[in-house]
Design an enzyme around this catalytic site. Structure first.
Site, PDB file in Angstrom:
ATOM      1  N   SER A  22       0.792  -1.221   0.007  1.00 28.08           N
ATOM      2  CA  SER A  22       0.082  -0.191   0.062  1.00 28.08           C
ATOM      3  C   SER A  22       0.952   1.253   0.100  1.00 28.08           C
ATOM      4  O   SER A  22       2.054   1.255   0.608  1.00 28.08           O
ATOM      5  CB  SER A  22      -0.806  -0.009   1.095  1.00 28.08           C
ATOM      6  OG  SER A  22      -2.022   0.761   1.218  1.00 28.08           O
ATOM      7  N   PRO A  23       0.197   2.379  -0.755  1.00 28.12           N
ATOM      8  CA  PRO A  23       1.076   3.815  -0.535  1.00 28.12           C
ATOM      9  C   PRO A  23       1.219   4.239   0.782  1.00 28.12           C
ATOM     10  O   PRO A  23       0.261   4.159   1.541  1.00 28.12           O
ATOM     11  CB  PRO A  23       0.393   4.491  -1.423  1.00 28.12           C
ATOM     12  CG  PRO A  23      -1.027   3.964  -1.604  1.00 28.12           C
ATOM     13  CD  PRO A  23      -0.791   2.257  -1.347  1.00 28.12           C
ATOM     14  N   GLN A 100       1.018   6.689  -6.341  1.00 35.38           N
ATOM     15  CA  GLN A 100      -0.425   7.287  -5.988  1.00 35.38           C
ATOM     16  C   GLN A 100      -0.212   8.762  -6.244  1.00 35.38           C
ATOM     17  O   GLN A 100       0.573   9.412  -5.574  1.00 35.38           O
ATOM     18  CB  GLN A 100      -0.905   7.069  -4.252  1.00 35.38           C
ATOM     19  CG  GLN A 100      -2.163   7.398  -4.105  1.00 35.38           C
ATOM     20  CD  GLN A 100      -2.311   7.085  -2.701  1.00 35.38           C
ATOM     21  OE1 GLN A 100      -1.778   7.989  -1.903  1.00 35.38           O
ATOM     22  NE2 GLN A 100      -3.471   6.545  -2.343  1.00 35.38           N
ATOM     23  N   TYR A 182      -8.656  14.000   1.713  1.00 37.14           N
ATOM     24  CA  TYR A 182      -7.652  14.952   0.878  1.00 37.14           C
ATOM     25  C   TYR A 182      -8.477  15.573  -0.345  1.00 37.14           C
ATOM     26  O   TYR A 182      -9.850  15.131  -0.389  1.00 37.14           O
ATOM     27  CB  TYR A 182      -6.667  14.081   0.477  1.00 37.14           C
ATOM     28  CG  TYR A 182      -5.604  13.550   1.661  1.00 37.14           C
ATOM     29  CD1 TYR A 182      -5.383  14.547   2.485  1.00 37.14           C
ATOM     30  CD2 TYR A 182      -5.287  12.313   1.887  1.00 37.14           C
ATOM     31  CE1 TYR A 182      -4.288  14.082   3.529  1.00 37.14           C
ATOM     32  CE2 TYR A 182      -4.858  11.914   2.775  1.00 37.14           C
ATOM     33  CZ  TYR A 182      -4.271  12.694   3.678  1.00 37.14           C
ATOM     34  OH  TYR A 182      -3.346  12.435   4.615  1.00 37.14           O
ATOM     35  N   LEU A 301      -5.747  -3.058   8.280  1.00 39.44           N
ATOM     36  CA  LEU A 301      -5.293  -4.155   9.653  1.00 39.44           C
ATOM     37  C   LEU A 301      -5.644  -5.630   8.937  1.00 39.44           C
ATOM     38  O   LEU A 301      -5.802  -6.545   9.896  1.00 39.44           O
ATOM     39  CB  LEU A 301      -6.363  -4.110  10.754  1.00 39.44           C
ATOM     40  CG  LEU A 301      -6.041  -2.546  11.158  1.00 39.44           C
ATOM     41  CD1 LEU A 301      -6.949  -2.356  12.632  1.00 39.44           C
ATOM     42  CD2 LEU A 301      -4.761  -2.026  11.631  1.00 39.44           C
ATOM     43  N   ARG A 324       1.253  -1.239   7.297  1.00 40.75           N
ATOM     44  CA  ARG A 324       1.933  -1.349   8.440  1.00 40.75           C
ATOM     45  C   ARG A 324       2.508  -2.942   8.527  1.00 40.75           C
ATOM     46  O   ARG A 324       3.532  -3.048   9.117  1.00 40.75           O
ATOM     47  CB  ARG A 324       1.079  -1.301   9.783  1.00 40.75           C
ATOM     48  CG  ARG A 324       0.630   0.161  10.003  1.00 40.75           C
ATOM     49  CD  ARG A 324      -0.361   0.257  11.119  1.00 40.75           C
ATOM     50  NE  ARG A 324      -0.813   1.745  11.313  1.00 40.75           N
ATOM     51  CZ  ARG A 324      -1.742   2.045  10.868  1.00 40.75           C
ATOM     52  NH1 ARG A 324      -2.476   1.326  10.228  1.00 40.75           N
ATOM     53  NH2 ARG A 324      -2.253   3.196  11.275  1.00 40.75           N
TER      54      ARG A 324
END
Length: 370
Positions: A22-23, A100, A182, A301, A324
């Site tokens: 993931s970015p 991204q 954003y 997660l 993470r």
């Protein structure tokens, strides 16, 4: 055969498995330019076993950054800084490299998370943020400047310019950031968008600018390269952006040629009420996939190999993206393949790393002796 380690094709991009890095914002750029930290970070996780690595939110203009340390791609300097990093990743890894593209909107001019993450006053080196409406992210902040027609055109053009630069750099796919509060998400959400012109009010109007940006980027990025979008499926606030609106938006993206939807949530308001847990956003990805038929990426997660396998095998999503979990275990894909009976690609100097009980983890490899 493991579902997680089955291939998937997006336009002409063939991915060997369903794992995406993931970015992840690193907040470590210098005036938007990548540096040795990005070289280490990108090249390391490009060897994670994931079929695709997505470069962090890469901002299309300086005032579009979240923090002064955020990555950018808006001029020859920022493009040149990324060139050797992407070239190295492609040379040493079989992973596709995505990027991204993003604009922070009203969440710009913020401190890095480890410095508190609060808005930086202009007198202390911050900048005037922009947004659909002059509504701050939270009480007490300097309100953003509402974008006029010239501002909208400037930002559309900035996304287009960044997309062209990304293609020159050899980027294999793009993801537009329409989530987490954003700029593109700000246009979608009635929490942030209080406009009364053609870009506010009705759902059709609130979708207009994000769709214009997608159309403009799709028009200049090579037709054989895929483009997806990350969305927040819900603001987790009553009266905000929600799943039904998300599905309508994704249906419009599908008609315009979107190749995947990366389904996250939240970020538009500090009033959000979220109860995170393993896979808590997967139902959103499943709902979008069922309603639209577009490939979806599940996030949130997801840390265990069997959990990721179950998500793909059950048809709840087409890919999983880890953030993470990848930072904690930079060889997550290797370990998932060992657990699930899959295979990953690894550079030859690493072939000797496979444990004897997983002798075909990297496929059939042979070594000379001396």
């Amino acid at each position: 055969m493991s579902a997680l380690f089955s291939p998937i094709k997006l336009r002409k991009l063939e991915l060997a498995n369903r794992i995406v890095v993931s970015p992840m914002c690193q907040y470590s750029a210098e005036n938007g330019a990548a540096n040795d930290w990005h070289f280490t970070h990108i090249n390391s996780l490009a060897l994670s076993g994931a079929a695709m690595f997505c470069i962090e939110a890469t901002h299309v203009e300086p005032i579009g950054r979240i923090t002064p340390g955020c990555l950018g791609l808006w001029d020859d300097i920022t493009e040149a800084a990324l060139k050797p990093i992407i070239a190295s990743a492609h040379k040493r890894s079989d992973a596709a490299i995505a990027m991204q593209l993003a604009h922070a909107g009203r969440k710009g001019s913020s401190q890095t998370p480890w410095n508190g993450g609060q808005q930086i006053p202009i007198a202390d080196g911050g900048w005037q943020a922009v947004a659909p409406s002059a509504v701050p992210q939270k009480e007490g902040e300097l309100p953003p400047a509402a974008l006029d027609a010239a501002g909208l055109e400037r930002i559309r053009n900035a996304f287009v310019d960044a997309a062209r630069r990304a293609d020159r750099l050899g980027i294999d796919a793009l993801e537009l950031h329409g989530a987490h509060g954003y700029l593109l998400h700000q246009f979608l959400s009635p929490i942030a968008n209080h406009r009364t012109d053609d870009y506010g009010g009705s759902l059709e109007n609130r979708m207009r600018f994000p769709l214009e940006v997608f159309d403009a980027v799709r028009a200049v990025f090579p037709a054989d390269k895929p483009i997806g979008m990350r969305v927040s499926a819900t603001d987790w606030v009553e009266g905000g952006w929600d799943l039904d609106q998300t599905i309508t938006f994704v249906q419009e993206l599908k008609r315009r040629g979107a190749d995947w939807i990366d389904v996250s949530s939240g970020g538009a308001s500090p009033l959000q009420k979220i109860k995170p847990g393993p896979g808590y956003q997967v139902p959103f990805a499943h709902a979008v996939k069922q309603a639209t038929g577009l490939p979806t990426i599940a996030v949130g997660l997801i840390t265990e190999a069997q959990h990721a396998e179950d998500i793909i095998a059950s048809g709840k999503a087409d890919m999983v993206a880890l953030a993470r979990g990848m930072l904690y275990d930079p060889r997550w894909g290797w370990h998932a393949a060992a657990a699930l009976g899959g295979q990953v690609s690894a550079p030859k100097p690493y072939w000797r790393a496979q444990p004897s009980q997983f002798k075909e983890l990297f496929g059939k490899t042979t070594f000379g002796s001396r």
